[in-house]
Design an enzyme around this catalytic site. Structure first.
Site, PDB file in Angstrom:
ATOM      1  N   GLU A 110       0.828  -1.208   0.000  1.00 28.00           N
ATOM      2  CA  GLU A 110       0.000   0.000   0.000  1.00 28.00           C
ATOM      3  C   GLU A 110       0.860   1.254   0.000  1.00 28.00           C
ATOM      4  OE1 GLU A 110      -2.835   2.598  -0.222  1.00 28.00           O
ATOM      5  OE2 GLU A 110      -3.436   0.504  -0.067  1.00 28.00           O
ATOM      6  N   ASP A 114       0.764   4.193  -2.776  1.00 19.41           N
ATOM      7  CA  ASP A 114       0.412   5.569  -2.436  1.00 19.41           C
ATOM      8  C   ASP A 114       1.467   6.545  -2.936  1.00 19.41           C
ATOM      9  OD1 ASP A 114      -1.835   4.606  -1.158  1.00 19.41           O
ATOM     10  OD2 ASP A 114      -1.049   4.860   0.868  1.00 19.41           O
ATOM     11  N   SER A 326      -8.196   2.770  -2.419  1.00 17.82           N
ATOM     12  CA  SER A 326      -6.969   3.300  -1.833  1.00 17.82           C
ATOM     13  C   SER A 326      -5.954   3.685  -2.896  1.00 17.82           C
ATOM     14  CB  SER A 326      -6.355   2.307  -0.850  1.00 17.82           C
ATOM     15  OG  SER A 326      -6.125   1.067  -1.467  1.00 17.82           O
TER      16      SER A 326
END
Length: 413
Positions: A110, A114, A326
Protein backbone atom coordinates in the site's frame (compact mmCIF):
# COMPACT_ATOMS: atom_id res chain seq x y z
CA UNK A 1 -9.50 -0.93 6.41
CA UNK A 2 -9.14 0.02 2.77
CA UNK A 3 -5.96 -1.24 1.21
CA UNK A 4 -4.76 -1.79 -2.33
CA UNK A 5 -6.16 -4.85 -4.07
CA UNK A 6 -3.25 -6.77 -5.61
CA UNK A 7 -4.14 -8.90 -8.60
CA UNK A 8 -1.13 -10.29 -10.46
CA UNK A 9 2.66 -10.10 -10.76
CA UNK A 10 4.23 -9.04 -14.06
CA UNK A 11 6.89 -11.69 -14.48
CA UNK A 12 9.11 -9.86 -16.98
CA UNK A 13 11.96 -7.62 -15.86
CA UNK A 14 10.73 -4.73 -17.99
CA UNK A 15 7.84 -2.51 -16.88
CA UNK A 16 4.45 -3.78 -18.05
CA UNK A 17 2.97 -2.50 -21.29
CA UNK A 18 -0.79 -2.13 -21.27
CA UNK A 19 -1.31 -3.87 -24.61
CA UNK A 20 0.67 -6.87 -23.35
CA UNK A 21 -1.31 -6.97 -20.09
CA UNK A 22 -4.52 -7.10 -22.10
CA UNK A 23 -3.35 -9.84 -24.44
CA UNK A 24 -1.48 -11.96 -21.89
CA UNK A 25 -3.43 -11.43 -18.66
CA UNK A 26 -6.83 -10.12 -19.81
CA UNK A 27 -6.56 -6.96 -17.76
CA UNK A 28 -5.51 -3.36 -18.26
CA UNK A 29 -2.38 -2.01 -16.58
CA UNK A 30 -2.54 1.71 -17.18
CA UNK A 31 0.72 3.66 -17.24
CA UNK A 32 0.92 7.10 -15.62
CA UNK A 33 0.59 8.67 -19.07
CA UNK A 34 -2.54 6.64 -19.85
CA UNK A 35 -4.24 7.60 -16.57
CA UNK A 36 -3.35 11.25 -17.06
CA UNK A 37 -4.65 11.11 -20.63
CA UNK A 38 -7.89 9.40 -19.64
CA UNK A 39 -8.67 11.99 -17.00
CA UNK A 40 -7.48 15.01 -18.97
CA UNK A 41 -4.50 15.96 -16.83
CA UNK A 42 -1.69 15.94 -19.40
CA UNK A 43 -2.52 19.33 -20.90
CA UNK A 44 -2.12 20.94 -17.48
CA UNK A 45 1.14 19.12 -16.80
CA UNK A 46 2.46 20.18 -20.19
CA UNK A 47 1.53 23.77 -19.35
CA UNK A 48 3.75 23.60 -16.26
CA UNK A 49 1.15 22.78 -13.64
CA UNK A 50 2.93 19.79 -12.13
CA UNK A 51 2.35 20.23 -8.41
CA UNK A 52 5.52 22.29 -8.01
CA UNK A 53 5.82 23.97 -4.64
CA UNK A 54 3.27 21.62 -3.03
CA UNK A 55 3.72 18.76 -0.56
CA UNK A 56 1.55 15.65 -0.25
CA UNK A 57 1.47 13.93 3.15
CA UNK A 58 0.83 10.17 3.10
CA UNK A 59 -0.02 8.21 6.26
CA UNK A 60 0.36 4.41 6.43
CA UNK A 61 1.06 1.67 8.93
CA UNK A 62 4.60 0.18 8.95
CA UNK A 63 5.66 1.69 5.63
CA UNK A 64 7.88 0.03 3.03
CA UNK A 65 11.54 -1.04 3.42
CA UNK A 66 12.83 1.41 0.79
CA UNK A 67 10.03 3.44 -0.80
CA UNK A 68 12.42 5.96 -2.34
CA UNK A 69 14.41 3.25 -4.14
CA UNK A 70 11.17 1.73 -5.46
CA UNK A 71 9.93 5.17 -6.55
CA UNK A 72 13.17 5.85 -8.39
CA UNK A 73 12.75 2.58 -10.31
CA UNK A 74 9.13 3.48 -11.12
CA UNK A 75 10.27 6.93 -12.30
CA UNK A 76 13.08 5.54 -14.44
CA UNK A 77 10.78 3.01 -16.08
CA UNK A 78 8.02 5.52 -16.87
CA UNK A 79 10.15 8.55 -17.70
CA UNK A 80 9.14 10.58 -14.65
CA UNK A 81 11.36 13.00 -12.73
CA UNK A 82 12.10 12.15 -9.12
CA UNK A 83 10.19 14.39 -6.69
CA UNK A 84 12.06 17.51 -5.53
CA UNK A 85 11.88 16.21 -1.97
CA UNK A 86 10.92 12.85 -0.47
CA UNK A 87 10.97 12.34 3.29
CA UNK A 88 10.07 9.31 5.38
CA UNK A 89 9.38 10.12 9.03
CA UNK A 90 8.74 7.70 11.92
CA UNK A 91 7.97 9.92 14.95
CA UNK A 92 6.31 6.99 16.77
CA UNK A 93 8.99 4.39 15.94
CA UNK A 94 9.45 1.73 13.28
CA UNK A 95 8.87 -1.97 12.71
CA UNK A 96 11.18 -3.99 10.46
CA UNK A 97 9.33 -5.78 7.66
CA UNK A 98 8.63 -9.46 8.33
CA UNK A 99 8.11 -11.11 4.94
CA UNK A 100 6.06 -13.82 6.64
CA UNK A 101 3.63 -11.30 8.09
CA UNK A 102 0.96 -10.77 5.44
CA UNK A 103 -0.38 -7.68 7.22
CA UNK A 104 3.01 -5.96 7.15
CA UNK A 105 3.58 -6.98 3.53
CA UNK A 106 0.15 -5.63 2.61
CA UNK A 107 0.93 -2.28 4.20
CA UNK A 108 4.31 -2.15 2.45
CA UNK A 109 2.54 -2.69 -0.87
CA UNK A 110 0.00 0.00 0.00
CA UNK A 111 2.77 2.41 0.92
CA UNK A 112 4.59 2.00 -2.40
CA UNK A 113 1.32 2.39 -4.32
CA UNK A 114 0.41 5.57 -2.44
CA UNK A 115 3.82 7.10 -3.04
CA UNK A 116 4.22 6.12 -6.69
CA UNK A 117 0.74 7.11 -7.82
CA UNK A 118 0.50 10.39 -5.92
CA UNK A 119 3.78 11.23 -7.63
CA UNK A 120 2.59 10.03 -11.04
CA UNK A 121 -0.13 12.69 -11.12
CA UNK A 122 1.91 15.49 -9.54
CA UNK A 123 5.50 14.73 -10.60
CA UNK A 124 7.01 17.91 -9.15
CA UNK A 125 5.23 17.86 -5.80
CA UNK A 126 7.21 16.91 -2.71
CA UNK A 127 6.13 13.90 -0.65
CA UNK A 128 6.26 13.26 3.08
CA UNK A 129 5.52 9.70 4.20
CA UNK A 130 4.58 9.21 7.86
CA UNK A 131 4.47 5.65 9.17
CA UNK A 132 2.97 4.12 12.28
CA UNK A 133 4.41 1.07 14.10
CA UNK A 134 0.84 -0.11 14.82
CA UNK A 135 -1.41 -1.72 12.22
CA UNK A 136 -4.73 0.00 11.59
CA UNK A 137 -7.29 -2.78 11.22
CA UNK A 138 -10.90 -2.52 12.40
CA UNK A 139 -12.28 -0.51 15.28
CA UNK A 140 -10.09 1.81 17.32
CA UNK A 141 -6.83 -0.12 16.76
CA UNK A 142 -4.29 2.00 14.95
CA UNK A 143 -6.42 5.16 14.85
CA UNK A 144 -4.82 6.98 17.83
CA UNK A 145 -1.39 6.51 16.25
CA UNK A 146 -2.62 7.82 12.88
CA UNK A 147 -4.09 10.86 14.61
CA UNK A 148 -0.76 11.53 16.32
CA UNK A 149 0.98 11.33 12.95
CA UNK A 150 -1.46 13.73 11.33
CA UNK A 151 -1.17 16.11 14.28
CA UNK A 152 2.61 15.90 13.90
CA UNK A 153 2.29 16.79 10.22
CA UNK A 154 0.08 19.77 11.01
CA UNK A 155 2.24 21.02 13.90
CA UNK A 156 5.37 20.82 11.76
CA UNK A 157 3.71 22.30 8.64
CA UNK A 158 4.77 19.30 6.55
CA UNK A 159 2.19 19.71 3.79
CA UNK A 160 -1.35 20.82 2.94
CA UNK A 161 -2.72 17.65 1.28
CA UNK A 162 -3.29 14.53 3.39
CA UNK A 163 -3.91 11.20 1.64
CA UNK A 164 -5.57 8.54 3.82
CA UNK A 165 -5.81 5.13 2.11
CA UNK A 166 -7.29 3.38 5.13
CA UNK A 167 -10.40 3.13 7.22
CA UNK A 168 -12.58 1.12 9.55
CA UNK A 169 -16.27 0.19 9.45
CA UNK A 170 -18.31 2.97 11.01
CA UNK A 171 -20.19 0.56 13.30
CA UNK A 172 -16.94 -0.67 14.85
CA UNK A 173 -16.61 2.78 16.43
CA UNK A 174 -20.05 2.77 18.10
CA UNK A 175 -18.37 2.19 21.48
CA UNK A 176 -17.25 4.82 24.02
CA UNK A 177 -13.64 4.47 22.85
CA UNK A 178 -14.69 4.49 19.21
CA UNK A 179 -16.90 7.55 19.55
CA UNK A 180 -14.06 9.36 21.30
CA UNK A 181 -11.70 8.43 18.44
CA UNK A 182 -14.13 9.87 15.88
CA UNK A 183 -14.61 13.02 17.94
CA UNK A 184 -10.86 13.46 18.32
CA UNK A 185 -10.33 13.06 14.58
CA UNK A 186 -13.15 15.47 13.75
CA UNK A 187 -11.76 18.13 16.07
CA UNK A 188 -8.41 17.66 14.38
CA UNK A 189 -9.94 17.69 10.89
CA UNK A 190 -11.75 20.95 11.63
CA UNK A 191 -8.51 22.47 12.91
CA UNK A 192 -6.57 21.23 9.87
CA UNK A 193 -9.23 22.56 7.50
CA UNK A 194 -8.94 25.99 9.12
CA UNK A 195 -5.23 25.81 8.25
CA UNK A 196 -6.14 25.12 4.61
CA UNK A 197 -5.35 21.40 4.61
CA UNK A 198 -7.17 19.16 2.11
CA UNK A 199 -8.18 15.78 3.59
CA UNK A 200 -8.79 12.81 1.27
CA UNK A 201 -9.83 9.26 2.20
CA UNK A 202 -10.68 6.08 0.33
CA UNK A 203 -14.31 4.93 0.59
CA UNK A 204 -13.50 1.22 1.03
CA UNK A 205 -13.15 -1.87 -1.14
CA UNK A 206 -15.92 -4.23 -0.05
CA UNK A 207 -18.99 -2.55 -1.45
CA UNK A 208 -21.95 -2.06 0.84
CA UNK A 209 -20.68 -4.86 3.13
CA UNK A 210 -18.07 -4.21 5.80
CA UNK A 211 -16.69 -6.34 8.66
CA UNK A 212 -16.86 -5.94 12.41
CA UNK A 213 -13.77 -6.19 14.61
CA UNK A 214 -13.94 -9.99 14.44
CA UNK A 215 -14.07 -10.07 10.65
CA UNK A 216 -17.76 -10.94 10.41
CA UNK A 217 -19.76 -8.88 7.94
CA UNK A 218 -22.62 -6.74 9.14
CA UNK A 219 -25.93 -7.91 7.61
CA UNK A 220 -26.90 -4.41 6.44
CA UNK A 221 -25.24 -1.67 4.36
CA UNK A 222 -22.39 0.15 6.10
CA UNK A 223 -19.79 2.80 5.32
CA UNK A 224 -16.29 3.48 6.59
CA UNK A 225 -14.55 6.06 8.75
CA UNK A 226 -12.82 8.50 8.12
CA UNK A 227 -14.38 8.71 4.64
CA UNK A 228 -17.75 9.41 6.29
CA UNK A 229 -16.47 12.47 8.15
CA UNK A 230 -17.95 15.64 6.62
CA UNK A 231 -14.51 17.28 6.83
CA UNK A 232 -13.05 14.64 4.51
CA UNK A 233 -13.41 14.25 0.73
CA UNK A 234 -14.25 10.58 0.18
CA UNK A 235 -13.04 8.80 -2.97
CA UNK A 236 -14.98 5.89 -4.50
CA UNK A 237 -13.89 3.44 -7.19
CA UNK A 238 -14.76 2.81 -10.84
CA UNK A 239 -13.83 0.48 -13.67
CA UNK A 240 -12.11 2.66 -16.27
CA UNK A 241 -12.19 1.60 -19.91
CA UNK A 242 -9.69 3.43 -22.11
CA UNK A 243 -7.69 2.39 -25.15
CA UNK A 244 -3.97 1.61 -24.97
CA UNK A 245 -3.16 5.28 -25.60
CA UNK A 246 -5.27 6.25 -22.61
CA UNK A 247 -8.16 7.72 -24.58
CA UNK A 248 -11.26 7.63 -22.37
CA UNK A 249 -14.07 5.34 -23.51
CA UNK A 250 -16.41 4.75 -20.58
CA UNK A 251 -16.62 3.95 -16.89
CA UNK A 252 -18.85 1.86 -14.65
CA UNK A 253 -19.07 1.29 -10.91
CA UNK A 254 -16.31 -1.02 -9.72
CA UNK A 255 -18.03 -4.18 -8.46
CA UNK A 256 -16.56 -7.65 -8.88
CA UNK A 257 -19.56 -9.22 -7.16
CA UNK A 258 -17.32 -11.38 -4.95
CA UNK A 259 -16.73 -9.15 -1.95
CA UNK A 260 -14.72 -6.49 -3.79
CA UNK A 261 -16.43 -3.29 -4.86
CA UNK A 262 -16.38 0.41 -4.18
CA UNK A 263 -17.59 1.51 -0.79
CA UNK A 264 -20.47 3.92 -0.61
CA UNK A 265 -23.70 4.60 1.18
CA UNK A 266 -24.95 6.65 4.10
CA UNK A 267 -23.49 7.28 7.53
CA UNK A 268 -25.49 6.40 10.62
CA UNK A 269 -23.73 8.94 12.82
CA UNK A 270 -22.97 12.04 10.74
CA UNK A 271 -25.96 14.16 9.78
CA UNK A 272 -26.17 15.46 6.23
CA UNK A 273 -23.64 18.31 6.03
CA UNK A 274 -24.57 21.71 4.66
CA UNK A 275 -22.76 21.12 1.36
CA UNK A 276 -25.03 18.14 0.65
CA UNK A 277 -28.21 19.68 2.08
CA UNK A 278 -27.66 22.77 -0.08
CA UNK A 279 -26.66 21.16 -3.38
CA UNK A 280 -28.34 17.73 -3.54
CA UNK A 281 -32.00 17.14 -4.42
CA UNK A 282 -34.46 16.78 -1.55
CA UNK A 283 -35.24 13.26 -2.77
CA UNK A 284 -31.71 12.23 -1.78
CA UNK A 285 -32.24 13.76 1.64
CA UNK A 286 -35.21 11.46 2.05
CA UNK A 287 -33.23 8.43 0.82
CA UNK A 288 -30.42 9.18 3.25
CA UNK A 289 -32.82 9.82 6.16
CA UNK A 290 -30.89 13.03 6.64
CA UNK A 291 -27.39 11.53 6.97
CA UNK A 292 -24.06 12.10 5.22
CA UNK A 293 -23.64 10.22 1.95
CA UNK A 294 -20.32 9.03 0.54
CA UNK A 295 -18.30 9.08 -1.64
CA UNK A 296 -17.98 12.65 -2.87
CA UNK A 297 -15.93 11.80 -5.98
CA UNK A 298 -14.41 8.73 -7.62
CA UNK A 299 -11.41 7.41 -9.54
CA UNK A 300 -10.38 4.22 -11.32
CA UNK A 301 -10.17 1.43 -8.71
CA UNK A 302 -10.88 -1.91 -10.39
CA UNK A 303 -7.96 -4.39 -10.17
CA UNK A 304 -8.96 -5.51 -13.69
CA UNK A 305 -8.38 -1.95 -14.91
CA UNK A 306 -5.29 -1.75 -12.75
CA UNK A 307 -2.22 0.40 -12.24
CA UNK A 308 1.28 -1.11 -11.89
CA UNK A 309 3.32 -0.59 -8.73
CA UNK A 310 7.02 -1.40 -8.39
CA UNK A 311 7.74 -3.50 -5.29
CA UNK A 312 11.45 -4.04 -4.80
CA UNK A 313 11.07 -5.73 -1.40
CA UNK A 314 9.05 -8.71 -2.62
CA UNK A 315 10.69 -12.15 -2.97
CA UNK A 316 10.16 -11.60 -6.70
CA UNK A 317 10.91 -7.89 -7.14
CA UNK A 318 9.08 -6.19 -9.94
CA UNK A 319 5.70 -4.81 -10.95
CA UNK A 320 2.43 -5.88 -9.41
CA UNK A 321 -1.00 -4.74 -10.58
CA UNK A 322 -3.25 -2.98 -8.09
CA UNK A 323 -6.66 -1.47 -7.72
CA UNK A 324 -8.92 -0.35 -4.89
CA UNK A 325 -10.26 2.96 -3.69
CA UNK A 326 -6.97 3.30 -1.83
CA UNK A 327 -5.38 3.84 -5.25
CA UNK A 328 -7.79 6.71 -5.92
CA UNK A 329 -7.06 8.76 -2.79
CA UNK A 330 -3.35 9.39 -3.57
CA UNK A 331 -4.11 10.11 -7.22
CA UNK A 332 -6.68 12.71 -6.22
CA UNK A 333 -4.03 14.07 -3.83
CA UNK A 334 -1.75 14.52 -6.83
CA UNK A 335 -4.44 16.40 -8.74
CA UNK A 336 -5.09 18.69 -5.77
CA UNK A 337 -1.36 19.48 -5.68
CA UNK A 338 -1.73 20.63 -9.30
CA UNK A 339 -4.82 22.67 -8.36
CA UNK A 340 -3.01 24.27 -5.40
CA UNK A 341 -0.15 25.30 -7.66
CA UNK A 342 -2.56 26.78 -10.18
CA UNK A 343 -4.44 28.67 -7.46
CA UNK A 344 -1.25 29.96 -5.88
CA UNK A 345 -2.46 28.88 -2.44
CA UNK A 346 -3.70 25.69 -0.74
CA UNK A 347 -7.36 24.99 -1.48
CA UNK A 348 -8.08 23.35 1.86
CA UNK A 349 -11.63 22.05 2.29
CA UNK A 350 -12.89 20.82 -1.10
CA UNK A 351 -16.45 19.67 -0.60
CA UNK A 352 -18.24 23.01 -0.82
CA UNK A 353 -16.63 23.72 -4.19
CA UNK A 354 -17.06 20.18 -5.52
CA UNK A 355 -20.78 20.19 -4.74
CA UNK A 356 -21.25 23.70 -6.09
CA UNK A 357 -19.68 22.59 -9.39
CA UNK A 358 -21.59 19.32 -9.45
CA UNK A 359 -24.95 20.98 -8.91
CA UNK A 360 -24.38 23.49 -11.74
CA UNK A 361 -25.84 21.98 -14.92
CA UNK A 362 -23.66 24.22 -17.11
CA UNK A 363 -20.44 23.06 -15.44
CA UNK A 364 -21.07 19.50 -14.31
CA UNK A 365 -20.63 17.50 -17.52
CA UNK A 366 -17.57 19.55 -18.44
CA UNK A 367 -15.93 18.91 -15.07
CA UNK A 368 -16.89 15.29 -14.29
CA UNK A 369 -17.43 11.94 -15.97
CA UNK A 370 -20.88 11.04 -14.65
CA UNK A 371 -20.96 7.33 -13.79
CA UNK A 372 -24.48 5.96 -14.36
CA UNK A 373 -23.95 2.19 -14.75
CA UNK A 374 -23.48 -0.30 -11.91
CA UNK A 375 -23.96 -0.66 -8.15
CA UNK A 376 -22.05 -1.70 -5.04
CA UNK A 377 -24.50 -4.35 -3.84
CA UNK A 378 -22.99 -7.49 -2.32
CA UNK A 379 -25.02 -10.69 -2.07
CA UNK A 380 -28.17 -10.43 0.01
CA UNK A 381 -27.03 -7.19 1.63
CA UNK A 382 -28.53 -4.21 -0.16
CA UNK A 383 -26.48 -1.49 -1.71
CA UNK A 384 -26.77 1.49 -3.98
CA UNK A 385 -26.93 2.12 -7.72
CA UNK A 386 -25.24 4.74 -9.85
CA UNK A 387 -27.55 7.42 -11.24
CA UNK A 388 -27.23 10.67 -13.11
CA UNK A 389 -25.52 13.31 -10.99
CA UNK A 390 -24.36 12.56 -7.47
CA UNK A 391 -24.98 9.08 -6.06
CA UNK A 392 -23.74 7.16 -2.98
CA UNK A 393 -21.55 4.89 -5.11
CA UNK A 394 -19.32 7.18 -7.19
CA UNK A 395 -20.27 10.61 -5.84
CA UNK A 396 -20.17 13.20 -8.62
CA UNK A 397 -17.98 10.87 -10.69
CA UNK A 398 -14.41 11.01 -11.95
CA UNK A 399 -12.48 14.12 -13.00
CA UNK A 400 -12.19 15.81 -16.34
CA UNK A 401 -9.11 17.45 -14.93
CA UNK A 402 -8.46 19.95 -17.70
CA UNK A 403 -11.74 21.68 -16.84
CA UNK A 404 -12.22 20.72 -13.19
CA UNK A 405 -8.81 21.73 -11.81
CA UNK A 406 -9.03 25.35 -13.05
CA UNK A 407 -12.52 25.49 -11.50
CA UNK A 408 -11.15 24.25 -8.18
CA UNK A 409 -8.32 26.76 -8.41
CA UNK A 410 -10.79 29.59 -9.07
CA UNK A 411 -14.16 28.42 -7.75
CA UNK A 412 -17.42 29.63 -9.31
CA UNK A 413 -19.38 32.18 -7.28
Amino acid sequence: MARGKQLVHWKLKTPPVDADCRSQMQLSCYSPNEIRTAYGLNALLNAGFTGAGQTIVIIDSFGSPDPLKDLKQFDADYGLPDPPSFKVLHPLGTVKLDQNNSDQVGWAQETDMDVQWAHALAPEASIVLLTSPVSETQGVQGLPEFLKLEQYALDHHLGTIFSQSWGTTEETLFTPAGKKAMQDFDKFYEKATRQHVTLLASAGDSGSVNPDVNGNNYPFPTVGFPADSPWVTAVGGTSLYADTSGNYQRETVWNEGTGSATGGGYSKIYRQPLFQKRYLPSTLYNQSHGYRGIPDIAFNGDPLTSVPVYLGFMPEPGYYMFGGTSAGAPQWAGMIAVANQMAGHPLGFLNDTLYKIGSNSLLYNQAFNDITVGDNKQGKVGGFSATQGWDPVTGWGTPKAGFLIPLLAQPPR
